[in-house]
Structure formats: C-alpha cells, structure tokens
Design a protein around this motif. Sequence first.
Motif, PDB file in Angstrom:
ATOM      1  N   SER A  24       4.112  -0.218   4.612  1.00 39.81           N
ATOM      2  CA  SER A  24       5.214  -0.594   3.722  1.00 39.81           C
ATOM      3  C   SER A  24       4.731  -1.472   2.569  1.00 39.81           C
ATOM      4  N   LEU A  25       3.836  -2.423   2.875  1.00 36.56           N
ATOM      5  CA  LEU A  25       3.324  -3.311   1.824  1.00 36.56           C
ATOM      6  C   LEU A  25       2.511  -2.539   0.792  1.00 36.56           C
ATOM      7  N   ASN A  27       2.780   0.686   0.046  1.00 35.85           N
ATOM      8  CA  ASN A  27       3.694   1.523  -0.720  1.00 35.85           C
ATOM      9  C   ASN A  27       4.388   0.712  -1.823  1.00 35.85           C
ATOM     10  N   ARG A  28       4.760  -0.504  -1.484  1.00 38.22           N
ATOM     11  CA  ARG A  28       5.376  -1.369  -2.490  1.00 38.22           C
ATOM     12  C   ARG A  28       4.367  -1.753  -3.574  1.00 38.22           C
ATOM     13  N   ALA A  29       3.117  -1.988  -3.152  1.00 31.72           N
ATOM     14  CA  ALA A  29       2.079  -2.344  -4.127  1.00 31.72           C
ATOM     15  C   ALA A  29       1.778  -1.184  -5.056  1.00 31.72           C
ATOM     16  N   ARG A  30       1.901   0.034  -4.571  1.00 29.05           N
ATOM     17  CA  ARG A  30       1.637   1.201  -5.404  1.00 29.05           C
ATOM     18  C   ARG A  30       2.626   1.275  -6.574  1.00 29.05           C
ATOM     19  N   GLN A  31       3.822   0.754  -6.387  1.00 32.07           N
ATOM     20  CA  GLN A  31       4.873   0.841  -7.402  1.00 32.07           C
ATOM     21  C   GLN A  31       4.968  -0.416  -8.273  1.00 32.07           C
ATOM     22  N   ASP A  32       4.348  -1.510  -7.824  1.00 29.20           N
ATOM     23  CA  ASP A  32       4.455  -2.784  -8.550  1.00 29.20           C
ATOM     24  C   ASP A  32       3.051  -3.372  -8.702  1.00 29.20           C
ATOM     25  N   PHE A  35       2.814  -7.153  -7.752  1.00 32.63           N
ATOM     26  CA  PHE A  35       2.803  -7.336  -6.297  1.00 32.63           C
ATOM     27  C   PHE A  35       1.457  -6.907  -5.714  1.00 32.63           C
ATOM     28  N   LYS A  99      -4.203   1.308  -7.669  1.00 29.53           N
ATOM     29  CA  LYS A  99      -3.179   2.351  -7.631  1.00 29.53           C
ATOM     30  C   LYS A  99      -3.784   3.741  -7.474  1.00 29.53           C
ATOM     31  N   GLU A 139       7.590  -7.260   7.643  1.00 27.04           N
ATOM     32  CA  GLU A 139       6.677  -7.416   6.507  1.00 27.04           C
ATOM     33  C   GLU A 139       7.015  -8.653   5.685  1.00 27.04           C
ATOM     34  N   GLU A 140       8.295  -9.041   5.610  1.00 24.60           N
ATOM     35  CA  GLU A 140       8.668 -10.240   4.866  1.00 24.60           C
ATOM     36  C   GLU A 140       8.075 -11.486   5.506  1.00 24.60           C
TER      37      GLU A 140
END
Length: 319
Positions: A24-25, A27-32, A35, A99, A139-140
């Motif tokens: 999950s982390l 995947n979020r890094a791939r978009q931001d 982050f 990325k 993850e948070e």
Amino acid sequence: MTGTNTAATIDTRLFPVFQNIYSSLLNRARQDSDFMRTLVEYLKKFNLLTVREESSFKPKEIVVDHAQLSDARYRRSLIRKLKAPRPSAYVYHTLPVDKERLDSEPYSTALTEFLAQMTCIKLSDAAYDEVLVLAHLSEEVLFAFFKERMQFELTAETLSAFALRRMCERLVDDNPHYQAAVATIRKAGAEARAKLRQEMSVVNEVLLADFNARMAEHLAGSNKRSDLFLAELHQAAEERRAAERVNEERQAAEDALNFGKTEQQIFAEKVKQREREYRLANKMHPLLKVTLWAGAIALTAAFVCFGEVDGVAILDYLF
C-alpha cells in the motif's frame, strides 16, 4: 517459547501483514513524488533498503614464517602487511526506489517482499502477545512510527507498544461516550465564553473610553511639544542662514578690499588691524594716564633730588 516457534510465528503471522502494508505504501509513493521521497528517507533511516552479500574480493592470506620471527626486518615487513587495509568480507548495496522501477510489477513485488522480510527479521524476537498486536498493524501507524522513532527503536517491543497506544487513542477518540462528554464540555465552554464576553462588554467600553481620553490627552501634548520643537528648529535654521549671509557679505567685502594686493600686504594690514582692535579694546582712561605720568615724573624727580651714587648726590653730578 523456542526460537523456532518464534520464527515460524513471524513468517506465518507478520509477513503477510507487512507485505500488505508495504504494498500500500509503495502504491501511494508511485502516485505522489513527495511522499516517495519521504518514504525512501524513512526506509533508509531504518536500514530497510540495504542488501548485504559476501564480497567477491578475497584478501590475500598472510603466511607467517615462524623461523624468521627473530629477524627484525621480517617482523617490520610482517607488521606492515598486518596493518595494511584489507577488503571487507561483505559488500552493502542500497536498493533504488523510483517511479520507473515501481511501475515494473516484478520489481515492485520483489521490493515489497524484501521490505517485509527485512522488517520481520528485525522483529524476530517478538513474543506471542506482541505478535497479536502487530498482526493488526496499519500503514498509518507504521508510517507514524517511522516518522517519530529512531533506527534502534525498531524492535517488536517498541513497535507493539507504539501500535497499542495508537489503537487505544483511536478507541478513546471514537468512543461515543467520550465524544458526548467532549461535546458537553465544548458547549459549556462556549456558553461560559459568550456570557463572559457579554459581561465584559460594559467594562471594555469604559476602559476603552478612558484609554481613548488618555491617548487624546497624550496626543495633544505630544503635538504641542512637536510644534514647539519644530519652531525652534526653524528659528535655529534661520539664524544659521543669517549668520552665513553675514559671513558671506563680510568675506565678499574683504575680497573686494584685498583685490590686487599681495599676501604680504594683506598680512601686514591684518596685523595692524589687530593692533588697533587691541588698543581700542584695552583703551586706558585719561585720568589713569595722568596719574601714571605724574607718578613717573615724581619718582624721577625724587631720584634726582635725593639719590646718591658712591656717597655723592646726583644733583652734584648734574650741576
């Protein structure tokens, strides 16, 4: 609890948990991109992207000839060999995270599994109660732990205590009784503040009126003093300008009088002028002049009449 049981528990219970979290982390890094930079910084901070492998460079074996140890030159040579830098037995590599690589499914999957495995190795001494807490990790909470803690604190005990505290805080914050109590307190506080503002409005008006009156008085005095000071400045400026005009006119008159004269003539005239000014400033009274001259004549006459030189009167010399 044996070490084998603990390792088995780690593999079967915690590996999927961290695999899902890191997936999950990432995947979020791939978009931001921001982050991603923060996440990579935290992963490096906890040494989770480092791979250690045996070095292919093997140091040359040092053979000691015991028969020559009595020779000083051989001992010095042996010491130099022992003190010389030798390649490490291991080589360390930091896995790149960007990325382009995360967009590759095989690399992203392999990196996720590697991060989960490295984390499980660091938590391999977890007890059963700690495993139960870490099995519900989110993850948070893990990201917050990475942000607030240091590398040496990544242990099963510290991470489980951190996660348990976050869970308890969330349970308290989400509790309806707690929320009702907070709402009641906020309502009472808002009513008390409104009542206080209403009661203080009268006092504030009186204080504000008194303050405005005092400020008006001080302002009037300040304006008056400022006007006087400015008037004095203008008067002093006018006096300076008048003095400058007088000096300029006097200098112009002197320049006109001295036109065509040499420096010696100008100096001589200035000396005579100073003498005249001195005599005028130190003018003697006529009566004092008469008194001084009369005294001088009387002294001279007395000296002539009554003075003697070697027993002979001065008059005898004269006549």
